[in-house]
Design an enzyme around this catalytic site. Structure first.
Site, PDB file in Angstrom:
ATOM      1  N   ARG A   1      45.470  44.399  46.047  1.00  0.00           N
ATOM      2  CA  ARG A   1      46.381  45.479  45.676  1.00  0.00           C
ATOM      3  C   ARG A   1      46.270  45.888  44.210  1.00  0.00           C
ATOM      4  O   ARG A   1      46.207  47.081  43.893  1.00  0.00           O
ATOM      5  CB  ARG A   1      47.845  45.063  45.899  1.00  0.00           C
ATOM      6  CG  ARG A   1      48.362  45.290  47.249  1.00  0.00           C
ATOM      7  CD  ARG A   1      49.360  44.211  47.560  1.00  0.00           C
ATOM      8  NE  ARG A   1      48.657  42.940  47.577  1.00  0.00           N
ATOM      9  CZ  ARG A   1      47.994  42.489  48.650  1.00  0.00           C
ATOM     10  NH1 ARG A   1      48.025  43.149  49.757  1.00  0.00           N
ATOM     11  NH2 ARG A   1      47.298  41.369  48.601  1.00  0.00           N
ATOM     12  N   THR A   2      46.310  44.916  43.322  1.00  0.00           N
ATOM     13  CA  THR A   2      46.405  45.263  41.901  1.00  0.00           C
ATOM     14  C   THR A   2      45.154  46.017  41.466  1.00  0.00           C
ATOM     15  O   THR A   2      45.246  47.072  40.833  1.00  0.00           O
ATOM     16  CB  THR A   2      46.602  43.986  41.063  1.00  0.00           C
ATOM     17  OG1 THR A   2      47.668  43.237  41.635  1.00  0.00           O
ATOM     18  CG2 THR A   2      46.934  44.314  39.635  1.00  0.00           C
TER      19      THR A   2
ATOM     20  N   LYS B   1      26.494  33.170  32.009  1.00  0.00           N
ATOM     21  CA  LYS B   1      25.527  32.636  31.028  1.00  0.00           C
ATOM     22  C   LYS B   1      26.245  31.977  29.861  1.00  0.00           C
ATOM     23  O   LYS B   1      25.618  31.529  28.915  1.00  0.00           O
ATOM     24  CB  LYS B   1      24.656  33.780  30.492  1.00  0.00           C
ATOM     25  CG  LYS B   1      23.884  34.534  31.555  1.00  0.00           C
ATOM     26  CD  LYS B   1      23.213  35.762  30.921  1.00  0.00           C
ATOM     27  CE  LYS B   1      22.856  36.788  31.971  1.00  0.00           C
ATOM     28  NZ  LYS B   1      22.575  38.110  31.386  1.00  0.00           N
TER      29      LYS B   1
ATOM     30  N   ARG C   1      42.713  40.808  34.888  1.00  0.00           N
ATOM     31  CA  ARG C   1      43.344  39.631  35.520  1.00  0.00           C
ATOM     32  C   ARG C   1      42.511  38.413  35.161  1.00  0.00           C
ATOM     33  O   ARG C   1      41.275  38.475  35.182  1.00  0.00           O
ATOM     34  CB  ARG C   1      43.414  39.793  37.033  1.00  0.00           C
ATOM     35  CG  ARG C   1      43.908  38.519  37.714  1.00  0.00           C
ATOM     36  CD  ARG C   1      44.199  38.696  39.184  1.00  0.00           C
ATOM     37  NE  ARG C   1      45.409  39.477  39.388  1.00  0.00           N
ATOM     38  CZ  ARG C   1      45.960  39.677  40.582  1.00  0.00           C
ATOM     39  NH1 ARG C   1      45.408  39.151  41.656  1.00  0.00           N
ATOM     40  NH2 ARG C   1      47.058  40.395  40.705  1.00  0.00           N
TER      41      ARG C   1
ATOM     42  N   HIS D   1      52.990  39.045  35.300  1.00  0.00           N
ATOM     43  CA  HIS D   1      52.320  40.101  36.072  1.00  0.00           C
ATOM     44  C   HIS D   1      53.176  41.367  35.892  1.00  0.00           C
ATOM     45  O   HIS D   1      53.854  41.814  36.811  1.00  0.00           O
ATOM     46  CB  HIS D   1      52.245  39.673  37.541  1.00  0.00           C
ATOM     47  CG  HIS D   1      51.323  40.471  38.402  1.00  0.00           C
ATOM     48  ND1 HIS D   1      50.685  41.617  37.975  1.00  0.00           N
ATOM     49  CD2 HIS D   1      50.947  40.290  39.696  1.00  0.00           C
ATOM     50  CE1 HIS D   1      49.949  42.092  38.965  1.00  0.00           C
ATOM     51  NE2 HIS D   1      50.091  41.311  40.024  1.00  0.00           N
TER      52      HIS D   1
HETATM   53  N1   CP Z   1      50.561  41.550  44.371  1.00  0.00           N
HETATM   54  C1   CP Z   1      49.322  41.259  43.944  1.00  0.00           C
HETATM   55  O1   CP Z   1      49.121  40.949  42.766  1.00  0.00           O
HETATM   56  O2   CP Z   1      48.359  41.351  44.911  1.00  0.00           O
HETATM   57  P1   CP Z   1      46.814  41.110  44.671  1.00  0.00           P
HETATM   58  O3   CP Z   1      46.637  39.670  44.274  1.00  0.00           O
HETATM   59  O4   CP Z   1      46.157  41.459  45.957  1.00  0.00           O
HETATM   60  O5   CP Z   1      46.391  42.006  43.546  1.00  0.00           O
END
Ligand code: CP
Length: 301
Positions: free
Chosen positions: A50-51, A79, A100, A128
């Site tokens: 999703r993110t 590397k 991320r 998050h």
């Molecule tokens: N909610 C969320 O962070 O989903 P993903 O890990 O799929 O990005």
């Protein structure tokens, strides 16, 4: 240093409300090419559906182009290239970085070495914040307000970064919290101390149904397998809660079930067709909110 979004504390209450208002405009008009000529990097050192896809779609809908990676296996990180060098390089190519990373603090560090804004798309069990903004947007959409709501957070409150960010963001809006978790996955002390300092009430329980009928938002979470160092400990708690449609017979009519997703088995699929399930619409909302975040950090007010 350009303004970044690493923790929900990086945005004031007014900025949060501004993002929600702009996201509502994007929901009404899903494609506005205000970022023509801009480039967004989506660099994901950890899996995501999703993110990453909603940030990429948000960028495309704003007219920007997207570069990045979703698997470090085919980058020079294999590397031995450092995070610092990677971020400095990517900064030179793009206008904003969405990142991320599995390590807590990695996003803050990236924002300190980057020459462009950085959005934290999740750093370990820490924060998050774009998920939090979409959660707030969804709460407001379903309840017509953010103030004085009872938010029942369920599941992995120890490792779940989404509940940590949401707890802090909702503190602007005088919430009443219920924390539903087994002893092994309770809300960490530092977050409870944060609430105590602010005079915000919370109740703790290990029983999923104990407070379900007095809840406005039931925020379900997955047990975060990837954060456990001991697989036996994960096995003990992985199936601790399973929300089923038959548990919803006496809930408030306004109650909505949110989940950052992915779900494993903590929400039975028979819940999906009830009027309380809102998690797929919540995920859609992520796209509008991420359009608003990118536009704001790139100076489009
Ligand atoms: N909610 C969320 O962070 O989903 P993903 O890990 O799929 O990005």
């Amino acid at each position: 240093m350009p303004k970044s979004l690493i923790s929900i504390h990086d945005f004031t209450k007014d900025e949060i409300l501004h993002i929600l208002d702009v996201a509502a405009e994007f929901e009404k008009n899903k494609s506005q090419k205000i970022l023509d000529g801009k480039v967004v990097a989506c660099i994901f050192f950890e899996p995501s559906t999703r993110t990453r896809l909603s940030f990429e779609t948000a960028s495309n809908r704003l007219g920007a182009r997207v570069i990045g990676f979703s698997d470090t296996g085919n980058t020079s990180i294999t590397k031995g290239e450092t995070l610092k060098d990677t971020i400095k390089m990517v900064s030179n190519y793009v206008d904003i970085i969405v990142m991320r990373h599995p390590l807590e603090g990695a996003a803050r560090y990236a924002s300190e070495v980057a020459s462009v804004p950085v959005v934290n798309a999740g750093d370990g069990a820490n924060q998050h914040p774009s998920q939090t903004l979409l959660d707030l947007y969804t709460i407001k959409q379903t309840q017509n307000r953010l103030t004085d709501l009872t938010i029942n957070m369920v599941g992995d409150l120890k490792y779940g970064r989404t509940v940590h960010s949401l707890l802090q963001a909702m503190s602007h809006f005088s919430p009443n919290y219920i924390f539903t978790a087994p002893d092994e996955l309770k809300m960490p002390v530092e977050y409870k101390s944060f609430l105590e300092e602010k005079g915000i009430k919370y109740t703790e329980t290990s029983q999923l149904t104990e407070h379900i009928d007095n809840t406005d938002i039931l925020y379900m979470t997955r047990v975060q397998q990837e954060r456990f160092s001991d697989p036996i400990e994960y096995e003990k708690v992985k199936d601790i809660y399973r929300l089923d449609a038959k548990m919803l017979t006496n809930v408030r009519s306004n109650m909505k079930i949110l989940h950052p997703l992915p779900r494993i088995n903590e929400i039975a699929t028979n819940v999906d067709d009830t009027p309380y399930a809102y998690y797929f619409k919540q995920a859609e909302n992520g796209m509008y909110v991420r359009m608003a975040i990118i536009a704001y950090l790139l100076g489009y007010k």
